[in-house]
Motif scaffolding. Structure first.
Motif: not given
Length: 66
Positions: A5-7, A36-41, A46-50
């Motif tokens: 998320s920090n990328m 983490e700053s542009v996507v809701k938690e 889900l995004l990171l998993a995909e």
């Protein structure tokens, strides 16, 4: 997981071009801001998993901190 998320979306796509399709699916612009700053938690998980699935990375292929 390799992608975290920090990328930023921009830096992720520079390394793994195939992830661009995932960002398009979630309508996320390729910015220098962190995920983490542009996507809701609730979407971020889900995004990171995909994204990690796209690049072939899972928690079993990587160890924490390295």
């Amino acid at each position: 997981m390799v992608i975290q998320s920090n990328m930023s979306p921009k830096s992720i796509v520079l390394v793994w071009e195939s992830t661009k399709e995932v960002f398009n699916k979630y309508n996320i612009q390729l910015t220098d801001k962190t995920l983490e700053s542009v996507v809701k938690e609730e979407i971020l998980i889900l995004l990171l998993a995909e994204l990690n699935e796209e690049v072939g990375s899972t928690s079993t292929t990587c160890i924490e901190g390295g």
